[in-house]
Design a protein around this motif. Structure first.
Motif, PDB file in Angstrom:
ATOM      1  N   THR A  16      -0.347 -22.286  10.062  1.00 55.82           N
ATOM      2  CA  THR A  16       0.909 -21.915  10.729  1.00 55.82           C
ATOM      3  C   THR A  16       1.945 -21.523   9.678  1.00 55.82           C
ATOM      4  OG1 THR A  16       0.485 -23.290  12.653  1.00 55.82           O
ATOM      5  CG2 THR A  16       2.794 -22.805  12.175  1.00 55.82           C
ATOM      6  N   GLU A  17       2.001 -22.292   8.617  1.00 53.22           N
ATOM      7  CA  GLU A  17       2.944 -21.968   7.537  1.00 53.22           C
ATOM      8  C   GLU A  17       2.613 -20.617   6.908  1.00 53.22           C
ATOM      9  OE1 GLU A  17       4.168 -24.947   4.690  1.00 53.22           O
ATOM     10  OE2 GLU A  17       3.781 -26.540   6.131  1.00 53.22           O
ATOM     11  N   GLU A  18       1.323 -20.336   6.746  1.00 51.32           N
ATOM     12  CA  GLU A  18       0.911 -19.042   6.169  1.00 51.32           C
ATOM     13  C   GLU A  18       1.341 -17.877   7.051  1.00 51.32           C
ATOM     14  OE1 GLU A  18      -3.327 -18.753   5.195  1.00 51.32           O
ATOM     15  OE2 GLU A  18      -3.101 -20.732   4.272  1.00 51.32           O
ATOM     16  N   LEU A  19       1.123 -18.033   8.340  1.00 52.17           N
ATOM     17  CA  LEU A  19       1.521 -16.998   9.286  1.00 52.17           C
ATOM     18  C   LEU A  19       3.030 -16.759   9.189  1.00 52.17           C
ATOM     19  CD1 LEU A  19       1.212 -15.225  11.887  1.00 52.17           C
ATOM     20  CD2 LEU A  19       1.446 -17.341  13.204  1.00 52.17           C
ATOM     21  N   ALA A  20       3.780 -17.847   9.155  1.00 54.51           N
ATOM     22  CA  ALA A  20       5.232 -17.743   9.091  1.00 54.51           C
ATOM     23  C   ALA A  20       5.679 -17.164   7.747  1.00 54.51           C
ATOM     24  CB  ALA A  20       5.856 -19.122   9.301  1.00 54.51           C
ATOM     25  N   GLU A  21       4.929 -17.494   6.715  1.00 52.55           N
ATOM     26  CA  GLU A  21       5.245 -17.008   5.369  1.00 52.55           C
ATOM     27  C   GLU A  21       5.170 -15.485   5.326  1.00 52.55           C
ATOM     28  OE1 GLU A  21       3.164 -19.664   2.678  1.00 52.55           O
ATOM     29  OE2 GLU A  21       3.589 -18.261   1.041  1.00 52.55           O
ATOM     30  N   GLU A  22       4.143 -14.935   5.959  1.00 49.84           N
ATOM     31  CA  GLU A  22       3.993 -13.478   6.000  1.00 49.84           C
ATOM     32  C   GLU A  22       5.165 -12.839   6.714  1.00 49.84           C
ATOM     33  OE1 GLU A  22       0.286 -11.904   7.365  1.00 49.84           O
ATOM     34  OE2 GLU A  22      -0.814 -13.531   6.390  1.00 49.84           O
ATOM     35  N   ILE A  23       5.591 -13.472   7.775  1.00 53.68           N
ATOM     36  CA  ILE A  23       6.739 -12.945   8.521  1.00 53.68           C
ATOM     37  C   ILE A  23       8.007 -13.071   7.674  1.00 53.68           C
ATOM     38  CG2 ILE A  23       8.188 -13.314  10.570  1.00 53.68           C
ATOM     39  CD1 ILE A  23       5.588 -14.010  12.085  1.00 53.68           C
ATOM     40  N   PHE A  46       6.817 -23.978  11.379  1.00 52.62           N
ATOM     41  CA  PHE A  46       6.895 -22.524  11.271  1.00 52.62           C
ATOM     42  C   PHE A  46       8.093 -22.120  10.389  1.00 52.62           C
ATOM     43  CE2 PHE A  46       7.789 -18.213  12.517  1.00 52.62           C
ATOM     44  CZ  PHE A  46       6.537 -17.659  12.704  1.00 52.62           C
ATOM     45  N   VAL A  47       9.215 -22.781  10.598  1.00 50.12           N
ATOM     46  CA  VAL A  47      10.414 -22.469   9.802  1.00 50.12           C
ATOM     47  C   VAL A  47      10.153 -22.759   8.317  1.00 50.12           C
ATOM     48  CG1 VAL A  47      12.835 -23.079   9.376  1.00 50.12           C
ATOM     49  CG2 VAL A  47      12.013 -22.787  11.725  1.00 50.12           C
ATOM     50  N   ARG A  48       9.392 -23.826   8.056  1.00 49.19           N
ATOM     51  CA  ARG A  48       9.029 -24.167   6.673  1.00 49.19           C
ATOM     52  C   ARG A  48       8.321 -22.981   6.002  1.00 49.19           C
ATOM     53  NH1 ARG A  48       6.876 -29.169   7.819  1.00 49.19           N
ATOM     54  NH2 ARG A  48       9.014 -29.901   7.759  1.00 49.19           N
ATOM     55  N   GLY A  49       7.402 -22.366   6.724  1.00 47.01           N
ATOM     56  CA  GLY A  49       6.693 -21.198   6.198  1.00 47.01           C
ATOM     57  C   GLY A  49       7.617 -19.998   6.037  1.00 47.01           C
ATOM     58  N   LEU A  50       8.483 -19.812   6.998  1.00 47.70           N
ATOM     59  CA  LEU A  50       9.445 -18.692   6.939  1.00 47.70           C
ATOM     60  C   LEU A  50      10.263 -18.763   5.658  1.00 47.70           C
ATOM     61  CD1 LEU A  50      11.330 -18.334  10.367  1.00 47.70           C
ATOM     62  CD2 LEU A  50       9.788 -16.663   9.311  1.00 47.70           C
ATOM     63  N   VAL A  51      10.800 -19.957   5.399  1.00 50.05           N
ATOM     64  CA  VAL A  51      11.667 -20.172   4.239  1.00 50.05           C
ATOM     65  C   VAL A  51      10.887 -19.896   2.951  1.00 50.05           C
ATOM     66  CG1 VAL A  51      12.873 -21.992   2.944  1.00 50.05           C
ATOM     67  CG2 VAL A  51      13.279 -21.726   5.398  1.00 50.05           C
ATOM     68  N   ARG A  52       9.665 -20.353   2.905  1.00 48.30           N
ATOM     69  CA  ARG A  52       8.844 -20.124   1.709  1.00 48.30           C
ATOM     70  C   ARG A  52       8.559 -18.626   1.542  1.00 48.30           C
ATOM     71  NH1 ARG A  52       3.534 -22.184   1.674  1.00 48.30           N
ATOM     72  NH2 ARG A  52       4.322 -24.138   2.500  1.00 48.30           N
ATOM     73  N   GLY A  53       8.242 -17.974   2.647  1.00 47.79           N
ATOM     74  CA  GLY A  53       7.961 -16.532   2.612  1.00 47.79           C
ATOM     75  C   GLY A  53       9.162 -15.717   2.179  1.00 47.79           C
ATOM     76  N   MET A  54      10.351 -16.251   2.405  1.00 51.83           N
ATOM     77  CA  MET A  54      11.570 -15.565   1.986  1.00 51.83           C
ATOM     78  C   MET A  54      11.830 -15.777   0.496  1.00 51.83           C
ATOM     79  SD  MET A  54      13.919 -16.491   5.286  1.00 51.83           S
ATOM     80  CE  MET A  54      15.438 -15.683   4.781  1.00 51.83           C
ATOM     81  N   GLY A  55      11.006 -16.602  -0.123  1.00 55.62           N
ATOM     82  CA  GLY A  55      11.112 -16.804  -1.559  1.00 55.62           C
ATOM     83  C   GLY A  55      11.962 -18.002  -1.942  1.00 55.62           C
ATOM     84  N   SER A  56      12.124 -18.932  -1.011  1.00 47.90           N
ATOM     85  CA  SER A  56      12.931 -20.116  -1.297  1.00 47.90           C
ATOM     86  C   SER A  56      12.033 -21.315  -1.546  1.00 47.90           C
ATOM     87  CB  SER A  56      13.851 -20.407  -0.111  1.00 47.90           C
ATOM     88  OG  SER A  56      14.477 -21.650  -0.282  1.00 47.90           O
ATOM     89  N   LEU A  57      12.465 -22.167  -2.454  1.00 50.65           N
ATOM     90  CA  LEU A  57      11.711 -23.387  -2.726  1.00 50.65           C
ATOM     91  C   LEU A  57      12.341 -24.585  -2.018  1.00 50.65           C
ATOM     92  CD1 LEU A  57      11.068 -22.822  -6.544  1.00 50.65           C
ATOM     93  CD2 LEU A  57       9.433 -22.496  -4.666  1.00 50.65           C
ATOM     94  N   ASP A  58      13.376 -24.320  -1.217  1.00 48.80           N
ATOM     95  CA  ASP A  58      14.056 -25.396  -0.502  1.00 48.80           C
ATOM     96  C   ASP A  58      13.107 -26.145   0.424  1.00 48.80           C
ATOM     97  OD1 ASP A  58      16.373 -24.582  -1.704  1.00 48.80           O
ATOM     98  OD2 ASP A  58      17.310 -23.784   0.114  1.00 48.80           O
ATOM     99  N   LYS A  59      13.361 -27.427   0.560  1.00 52.21           N
ATOM    100  CA  LYS A  59      12.551 -28.267   1.455  1.00 52.21           C
ATOM    101  C   LYS A  59      13.117 -28.204   2.870  1.00 52.21           C
ATOM    102  CE  LYS A  59       9.682 -31.781  -0.098  1.00 52.21           C
ATOM    103  NZ  LYS A  59       9.329 -33.168  -0.013  1.00 52.21           N
ATOM    104  N   VAL A  60      12.272 -27.910   3.815  1.00 50.27           N
ATOM    105  CA  VAL A  60      12.738 -27.793   5.195  1.00 50.27           C
ATOM    106  C   VAL A  60      12.464 -29.084   5.963  1.00 50.27           C
ATOM    107  CG1 VAL A  60      12.381 -26.588   7.391  1.00 50.27           C
ATOM    108  CG2 VAL A  60      12.407 -25.296   5.239  1.00 50.27           C
ATOM    109  N   SER A  61      13.500 -29.607   6.599  1.00 50.50           N
ATOM    110  CA  SER A  61      13.291 -30.726   7.520  1.00 50.50           C
ATOM    111  C   SER A  61      14.021 -30.408   8.808  1.00 50.50           C
ATOM    112  CB  SER A  61      13.791 -32.026   6.900  1.00 50.50           C
ATOM    113  OG  SER A  61      15.147 -31.880   6.556  1.00 50.50           O
ATOM    114  N   LEU A  76      18.693 -13.504   0.695  1.00 46.26           N
ATOM    115  CA  LEU A  76      18.992 -13.855   2.082  1.00 46.26           C
ATOM    116  C   LEU A  76      19.173 -15.358   2.227  1.00 46.26           C
ATOM    117  CD1 LEU A  76      16.140 -11.796   3.820  1.00 46.26           C
ATOM    118  CD2 LEU A  76      18.506 -11.065   3.438  1.00 46.26           C
ATOM    119  N   SER A  77      19.800 -15.746   3.304  1.00 45.07           N
ATOM    120  CA  SER A  77      19.776 -17.170   3.628  1.00 45.07           C
ATOM    121  C   SER A  77      19.267 -17.340   5.051  1.00 45.07           C
ATOM    122  CB  SER A  77      21.151 -17.808   3.449  1.00 45.07           C
ATOM    123  OG  SER A  77      22.112 -17.094   4.163  1.00 45.07           O
TER     124      SER A  77
END
Ligand code: ADP
Ligand code: MG
Length: 153
Positions: A16-23, A46-61, A76-77
């Motif tokens: 799921t994270e991979e899918l979101a990462e691509e998006i 899903f949001v965790r993957g999105l954030v990573r795909g955007m190039g952020s290393l921030d931890k999503v909770s 972007l933010s």
């Protein structure tokens, strides 16, 4: 207006994270992503993957109880909103309106059905349906304006 519906499945949270990462990697800013699904469906994952795909290393909770969180990516933010059981929608709605006006911001929304009328028509709708413990079906509805996100695998 034309909308495209894609259906795909993931077999575990990492997929799921991979899918979101691509998006996430395809986002340009200004997009609104509405996540639809019950508690535990995988919206925050899903949001965790999105954030990573955007190039952020921030931890999503989960933003539950804080309503929204901001993750900083390269240019972007991502503003992650969770409207679950919110009673005072007014404040958050105006917070959301502010974000919707920024072209270097992306909004990812959980439990946004109550504020649906405040959302732009042109948003990516992602419905997550649990099939079993680890399998999830994704039904992604994309308006023509967001074709560049190319969800299809
Ligand atoms: P939500 O935000 O929709 O309430 P979360 O992302 O917080 O959901 O939690 C999803 C839960 O489901 C997590 O515990 C995660 O490990 C689990 N899970 C199991 N399979 C999947 C999958 N294929 N995709 C996403 N999450 C999954
Ligand atoms: Mg959540």
């Amino acid at each position: 207006m034309r909308q495209t519906v894609f259906k795909l499945q993931t077999s575990n949270p990492a997929q799921t994270e991979e899918l979101a990462e691509e998006i996430g990697a395809r986002l340009k800013g200004g997009e609104v992503i509405e996540l639809i699904g019950d508690v535990g469906a995988g919206k925050t994952t899903f949001v965790r993957g999105l954030v990573r795909g955007m190039g952020s290393l921030d931890k999503v909770s989960s933003p539950t109880f804080t309503v929204s969180k901001v993750y900083k990516a390269k240019n972007l933010s991502l503003h992650h909103f969770d409207f679950y059981r919110l009673t005072d929608l007014g404040i958050v709605k105006s917070q959301l309106q502010e974000v919707l006006g920024e072209d270097d911001s992306v909004a990812a929304l959980e439990w946004a059905d109550e504020i649906n009328e405040a959302l732009p028509y042109e948003r990516l709708k992602i419905k997550i349906i649990p099939l079993d413990e680890l399998k999830r079906e994704f039904e992604i509805t994309s308006p023509q304006a967001l074709d560049y996100i190319e969800v299809k695998k």
